[in-house]
Design an enzyme around this catalytic site. Structure first.
Site, PDB file in Angstrom:
ATOM      1  N   ASP A 174       0.816  -1.209   0.000  1.00 59.21           N
ATOM      2  CA  ASP A 174       0.000   0.000   0.000  1.00 59.21           C
ATOM      3  C   ASP A 174       0.857   1.270   0.000  1.00 59.21           C
ATOM      4  O   ASP A 174       0.507   2.268  -0.632  1.00 59.21           O
ATOM      5  CB  ASP A 174      -0.928   0.007   1.217  1.00 59.21           C
ATOM      6  CG  ASP A 174      -2.102  -0.949   1.043  1.00 59.21           C
ATOM      7  OD1 ASP A 174      -2.476  -1.240  -0.103  1.00 59.21           O
ATOM      8  OD2 ASP A 174      -2.639  -1.415   2.066  1.00 59.21           O
ATOM      9  N   GLY A 175       1.975   1.231   0.717  1.00 58.49           N
ATOM     10  CA  GLY A 175       2.846   2.399   0.744  1.00 58.49           C
ATOM     11  C   GLY A 175       3.374   2.751  -0.630  1.00 58.49           C
ATOM     12  O   GLY A 175       3.425   3.927  -1.018  1.00 58.49           O
TER      13      GLY A 175
ATOM     14  N   ALA B 238      -7.054   2.809   7.256  1.00 62.29           N
ATOM     15  CA  ALA B 238      -5.619   2.851   7.571  1.00 62.29           C
ATOM     16  C   ALA B 238      -5.418   3.406   8.987  1.00 62.29           C
ATOM     17  O   ALA B 238      -5.955   2.874   9.955  1.00 62.29           O
ATOM     18  CB  ALA B 238      -4.897   3.675   6.512  1.00 62.29           C
ATOM     19  N   TYR B 239      -4.671   4.466   9.132  1.00 62.93           N
ATOM     20  CA  TYR B 239      -4.368   5.053  10.439  1.00 62.93           C
ATOM     21  C   TYR B 239      -5.654   5.412  11.181  1.00 62.93           C
ATOM     22  O   TYR B 239      -5.779   5.219  12.402  1.00 62.93           O
ATOM     23  CB  TYR B 239      -3.491   6.283  10.225  1.00 62.93           C
ATOM     24  CG  TYR B 239      -2.758   6.788  11.452  1.00 62.93           C
ATOM     25  CD1 TYR B 239      -2.879   6.174  12.696  1.00 62.93           C
ATOM     26  CD2 TYR B 239      -1.921   7.895  11.351  1.00 62.93           C
ATOM     27  CE1 TYR B 239      -2.199   6.638  13.796  1.00 62.93           C
ATOM     28  CE2 TYR B 239      -1.235   8.365  12.448  1.00 62.93           C
ATOM     29  CZ  TYR B 239      -1.380   7.744  13.672  1.00 62.93           C
ATOM     30  OH  TYR B 239      -0.704   8.224  14.756  1.00 62.93           O
TER      31      TYR B 239
ATOM     32  N   TYR C 270      -8.557   3.994  11.159  1.00 58.26           N
ATOM     33  CA  TYR C 270      -9.178   2.808  11.765  1.00 58.26           C
ATOM     34  C   TYR C 270      -8.396   2.355  12.988  1.00 58.26           C
ATOM     35  O   TYR C 270      -8.974   1.931  13.993  1.00 58.26           O
ATOM     36  CB  TYR C 270      -9.261   1.701  10.717  1.00 58.26           C
ATOM     37  CG  TYR C 270     -10.151   0.539  11.093  1.00 58.26           C
ATOM     38  CD1 TYR C 270     -11.320   0.719  11.833  1.00 58.26           C
ATOM     39  CD2 TYR C 270      -9.835  -0.742  10.677  1.00 58.26           C
ATOM     40  CE1 TYR C 270     -12.131  -0.340  12.151  1.00 58.26           C
ATOM     41  CE2 TYR C 270     -10.650  -1.820  10.994  1.00 58.26           C
ATOM     42  CZ  TYR C 270     -11.792  -1.616  11.732  1.00 58.26           C
ATOM     43  OH  TYR C 270     -12.596  -2.672  12.051  1.00 58.26           O
TER      44      TYR C 270
END
Length: 255
Positions: A45-46, A157-158, A160
């Site tokens: 993903d990054g 992401a962050y 959640y």
């Protein structure tokens, strides 16, 4: 799209992704991203975020193949039948957030974020933030470890991890989520219209320094941060049928 689209294979710097790039380029050929009909991103993903940021000026769809760990924005990695998968792929269009942060020295930092813009304490004491929405103060003081504004695409992401809500794609809302809120006690945040402009003012910034981050593009010792959606920029992401962001966001809530 032509029957045989020109593909640019782009890979992260991991051995697995680079090997995949070599195999796929040998089978299907590879062109420069500027000449491609489709960009295939090989990594996690990054790297997908990195690819989307780096190619946003091209308006070329990006199809991710997971060579990393979670791969929420990626499709499964399979070499055979790639042309058929690309022909059948479904497109999701997302708009990034624009961050405008001002440091204590007056320097202005601007960056785009596909997932989220976050503010994090940069010292031993909790941050103190004042939150305004569309020019109106909504929270005079939030004492916390940090806060973030997330897009629907970045809500798993962050956001959640910080116990923020998962947002369906197309919901036209943003999530404002607090991290370890101390006062108001356990304040979890708010849902905001996609067109809202969020402003954070850092209170007692010398005593309680704060940094801002937009998809890993950081600004240190900020005194204010403004965040809004940027509708003039769009990212086109391709998914295998039945595995798009909408389905993934729903499925994630029942894990």
């Amino acid at each position: 799209m032509s029957e045989q689209p020109k593909i640019a294979f782009m890979a992260s710097d991991t051995a697995i992704a680079l090997e995949a790039q070599r195999h796929l380029s040998a089978q299907y050929g590879s062109v420069d991203p500027e000449a491609a009909d489709i960009i295939v991103a090989l990594g996690g993903d990054g790297f997908m975020l990195q690819t989307l940021h780096g190619t946003q000026h091209l308006d070329t769809p990006v199809y991710g193949m997971n060579c990393g760990t979670i791969g929420f924005l990626m499709n499964e990695y399979h070499e055979p039948g790639l042309m058929e998968r690309l022909a059948d792929a479904e497109e999701e269009v997302i708009n990034p957030l624009k961050m405008r942060a001002i440091s204590a020295d007056g320097k202005v930092h601007e960056a785009l974020a596909i997932n989220e813009v976050s503010l994090l304490r940069a010292g031993p004491q909790a941050a103190k933030l004042r939150i305004s929405i569309d020019g109106k103060v909504r929270l005079d003081e939030l004492v916390c470890d940090g806060a973030l504004v997330s897009t629907p695409a970045g809500s798993t992401a962050y956001n959640y991890s910080a116990h923020g809500p998962i947002l369906p794609i197309g919901s036209d809302v943003l999530a404002l989520t607090a991290m370890s809120a101390f006062r108001p006690r356990r304040w979890r945040g708010a849902l905001l219209p996609a067109g809202a402009e969020v402003r954070f003012d850092v209170l007692q910034s010398k005593k309680r320094p704060v940094m801002a981050d937009a998809d890993s593009r950081s600004a240190g010792n900020v005194v204010s941060v403004e965040i809004r959606s940027e509708p003039t920029i769009r990212h086109r992401i391709l998914f295998d049928p039945g595995h798009g962001l909408e389905e993934r966001l729903i499925r994630e809530q029942f894990v």
